[in-house]
Design a protein around this motif. Structure first.
Motif, PDB file in Angstrom:
ATOM      1  N   PHE A 264      54.268  43.367  33.028  1.00 47.89           N
ATOM      2  CA  PHE A 264      52.912  43.714  33.475  1.00 47.89           C
ATOM      3  C   PHE A 264      51.867  43.595  32.382  1.00 47.89           C
ATOM      4  O   PHE A 264      52.079  44.024  31.251  1.00 47.89           O
ATOM      5  CB  PHE A 264      52.881  45.185  33.928  1.00 47.89           C
ATOM      6  CG  PHE A 264      53.452  45.450  35.279  1.00 47.89           C
ATOM      7  CD1 PHE A 264      54.819  45.553  35.452  1.00 47.89           C
ATOM      8  CD2 PHE A 264      52.616  45.630  36.373  1.00 47.89           C
ATOM      9  CE1 PHE A 264      55.352  45.821  36.706  1.00 47.89           C
ATOM     10  CE2 PHE A 264      53.143  45.903  37.627  1.00 47.89           C
ATOM     11  CZ  PHE A 264      54.502  45.997  37.800  1.00 47.89           C
ATOM     12  N   ASP A 265      50.714  43.100  32.788  1.00 45.14           N
ATOM     13  CA  ASP A 265      49.499  43.324  32.023  1.00 45.14           C
ATOM     14  C   ASP A 265      49.025  44.732  32.416  1.00 45.14           C
ATOM     15  O   ASP A 265      49.466  45.285  33.432  1.00 45.14           O
ATOM     16  CB  ASP A 265      48.463  42.258  32.401  1.00 45.14           C
ATOM     17  CG  ASP A 265      47.120  42.495  31.748  1.00 45.14           C
ATOM     18  OD1 ASP A 265      47.092  42.846  30.555  1.00 45.14           O
ATOM     19  OD2 ASP A 265      46.085  42.348  32.435  1.00 45.14           O
ATOM     20  N   LEU A 266      48.160  45.329  31.636  1.00 43.98           N
ATOM     21  CA  LEU A 266      47.664  46.679  31.943  1.00 43.98           C
ATOM     22  C   LEU A 266      46.219  46.660  32.450  1.00 43.98           C
ATOM     23  O   LEU A 266      45.935  47.028  33.590  1.00 43.98           O
ATOM     24  CB  LEU A 266      47.760  47.552  30.675  1.00 43.98           C
ATOM     25  CG  LEU A 266      47.131  48.940  30.789  1.00 43.98           C
ATOM     26  CD1 LEU A 266      47.993  49.866  31.629  1.00 43.98           C
ATOM     27  CD2 LEU A 266      46.935  49.554  29.393  1.00 43.98           C
ATOM     28  N   ASP A 267      45.320  46.248  31.555  1.00 46.34           N
ATOM     29  CA  ASP A 267      43.893  46.326  31.859  1.00 46.34           C
ATOM     30  C   ASP A 267      43.525  45.392  33.007  1.00 46.34           C
ATOM     31  O   ASP A 267      43.701  44.180  32.898  1.00 46.34           O
ATOM     32  CB  ASP A 267      43.065  45.961  30.609  1.00 46.34           C
ATOM     33  CG  ASP A 267      43.295  46.935  29.454  1.00 46.34           C
ATOM     34  OD1 ASP A 267      43.282  48.147  29.703  1.00 46.34           O
ATOM     35  OD2 ASP A 267      43.479  46.472  28.305  1.00 46.34           O
ATOM     36  N   GLY A 268      43.040  45.945  34.109  1.00 41.12           N
ATOM     37  CA  GLY A 268      42.658  45.125  35.262  1.00 41.12           C
ATOM     38  C   GLY A 268      43.784  44.896  36.242  1.00 41.12           C
ATOM     39  O   GLY A 268      43.570  44.306  37.301  1.00 41.12           O
ATOM     40  N   VAL A 269      45.008  45.331  35.898  1.00 38.36           N
ATOM     41  CA  VAL A 269      46.146  45.200  36.809  1.00 38.36           C
ATOM     42  C   VAL A 269      46.591  46.583  37.286  1.00 38.36           C
ATOM     43  O   VAL A 269      46.701  46.839  38.488  1.00 38.36           O
ATOM     44  CB  VAL A 269      47.328  44.449  36.134  1.00 38.36           C
ATOM     45  CG1 VAL A 269      48.609  44.591  36.949  1.00 38.36           C
ATOM     46  CG2 VAL A 269      46.979  42.971  35.968  1.00 38.36           C
TER      47      VAL A 269
ATOM     48  N   ILE B 258      52.477  39.646  35.740  1.00 33.71           N
ATOM     49  CA  ILE B 258      51.352  40.002  36.618  1.00 33.71           C
ATOM     50  C   ILE B 258      50.085  40.189  35.796  1.00 33.71           C
ATOM     51  O   ILE B 258      50.068  40.963  34.843  1.00 33.71           O
ATOM     52  CB  ILE B 258      51.656  41.278  37.417  1.00 33.71           C
ATOM     53  CG1 ILE B 258      53.002  41.126  38.145  1.00 33.71           C
ATOM     54  CG2 ILE B 258      50.530  41.579  38.418  1.00 33.71           C
ATOM     55  CD1 ILE B 258      53.440  42.356  38.899  1.00 33.71           C
ATOM     56  N   GLU B 259      49.039  39.467  36.157  1.00 31.21           N
ATOM     57  CA  GLU B 259      47.818  39.362  35.353  1.00 31.21           C
ATOM     58  C   GLU B 259      46.540  39.321  36.177  1.00 31.21           C
ATOM     59  O   GLU B 259      46.543  38.824  37.299  1.00 31.21           O
ATOM     60  CB  GLU B 259      47.869  38.030  34.587  1.00 31.21           C
ATOM     61  CG  GLU B 259      48.488  38.121  33.214  1.00 31.21           C
ATOM     62  CD  GLU B 259      47.599  38.817  32.188  1.00 31.21           C
ATOM     63  OE1 GLU B 259      46.397  39.011  32.454  1.00 31.21           O
ATOM     64  OE2 GLU B 259      48.111  39.158  31.119  1.00 31.21           O
ATOM     65  N   ASP B 260      45.453  39.760  35.581  1.00 32.01           N
ATOM     66  CA  ASP B 260      44.136  39.615  36.215  1.00 32.01           C
ATOM     67  C   ASP B 260      43.270  38.597  35.482  1.00 32.01           C
ATOM     68  O   ASP B 260      42.162  38.308  35.922  1.00 32.01           O
ATOM     69  CB  ASP B 260      43.391  40.957  36.227  1.00 32.01           C
ATOM     70  CG  ASP B 260      42.995  41.387  34.829  1.00 32.01           C
ATOM     71  OD1 ASP B 260      43.862  41.331  33.925  1.00 32.01           O
ATOM     72  OD2 ASP B 260      41.828  41.762  34.621  1.00 32.01           O
ATOM     73  N   ALA B 261      43.757  38.085  34.342  1.00 29.54           N
ATOM     74  CA  ALA B 261      42.917  37.229  33.496  1.00 29.54           C
ATOM     75  C   ALA B 261      43.480  35.816  33.382  1.00 29.54           C
ATOM     76  O   ALA B 261      44.696  35.605  33.376  1.00 29.54           O
ATOM     77  CB  ALA B 261      42.791  37.832  32.099  1.00 29.54           C
TER      78      ALA B 261
HETATM   79 MG    MG Z   1      44.094  42.249  32.071  1.00 29.35          MG
END
Ligand code: MG
Ligand code: BG6
Length: 218
Positions: free
Chosen positions: A7-12, A169-172
């Motif tokens: 996992f990514d953290l920020d935004g996920v 898993i990412e938001d960026a």
């Molecule tokens: Mg992120």
């Protein structure tokens, strides 16, 4: 066969990407650089110093500050960011994330964290999610940040799994590139137009379920 999730953290997991943005916007104003959506998106997933350098470069100001001055600007940004983080609670976990984590535990998937943030343990603690993340890549050990594959490669290594057995898993955009370069399956959360290289994209964390992922696997 998929056996682990990185996992990514920020935004996920939580919307700290908005808090990073708020804090960097303040820095940009202070150094006299115009804040744009493009700059904001480009900073997502990028380390603290790289982010500051990107902001300065956007205003052609990268040579206007000494290393010591840059460190001071980065420290000030972080102090402000930490104030914002310390006001967070479990109510700030993005919708569907905790039930997704529970479904992973129930189905015996392994879990690790590949966040560029040195504040990740603090954020997880505020959210009450530390127990799910026993394995966290230490961003201080990285030689290269996202989009380099190093952080996602390490995320799989912590699980003792080959990359093919992992989903990231990412938001960026930089994060999706990192997952792909590491040879893992990439799941994007957010805008399909920005996360165009992801193996699958869900508009929000609500759609992040094992069922939806299985439907999209080749
Ligand atoms: Mg992120
Ligand atoms: C990433 C964020 O996860 O961590 C970036 O997407 C942030 O916005 C980076 O700059 C570094 O975080 P920190 O907490 O170490 O400054």
């Amino acid at each position: 066969d998929i056996k682990g999730f990185v996992f990514d953290l920020d935004g996920v997991i939580t919307d700290t990407s908005a808090l990073h943005s708020k804090a960097w916007h303040k820095t940009a104003d202070e150094v006299g650089v115009t804040w744009t959506t493009e700059l904001d998106n480009g900073l997502k997933g990028i380390s603290r110093m790289d982010s500051l350098n990107m902001i300065l470069a956007a205003g052609n100001k990268e040579n206007d500050y000494t290393q010591a001055e840059k460190e001071k600007l980065a420290d000030e940004k972080n102090d402000y960011y930490i104030q914002l983080v310390d006001a967070m609670t479990a109510a700030d976990i993005l919708p569907g994330i905790q039930s997704f984590l529970d479904s992973l535990v129930e189905n015996h998937y392994q879990i690790s964290l590949a966040s560029a943030s040195k504040n990740a343990p603090r954020v997880l603690d505020k959210l009450g999610l530390s127990d799910y993340f026993k394995k966290i890549v230490n961003p201080a050990d990285l030689t290269k940040g996202k989009p380099d594959p190093e952080i996602y490669t390490k995320g799989a290594e912590l699980l003792k799994l080959p990359p093919e057995a992992c989903i990231g898993i990412e938001d960026a955009e930089a994060g999706i590139d990192s997952i792909n370069a590491a040879g893992e399956t990439s799941v994007g959360l957010g805008d399909k137009a920005i996360l165009k290289d992801a193996d699958m994209v869900f508009a929000t964390s609500r759609e992040l379920t094992l069922g939806h992922i299985a439907d999209n696997m080749e």
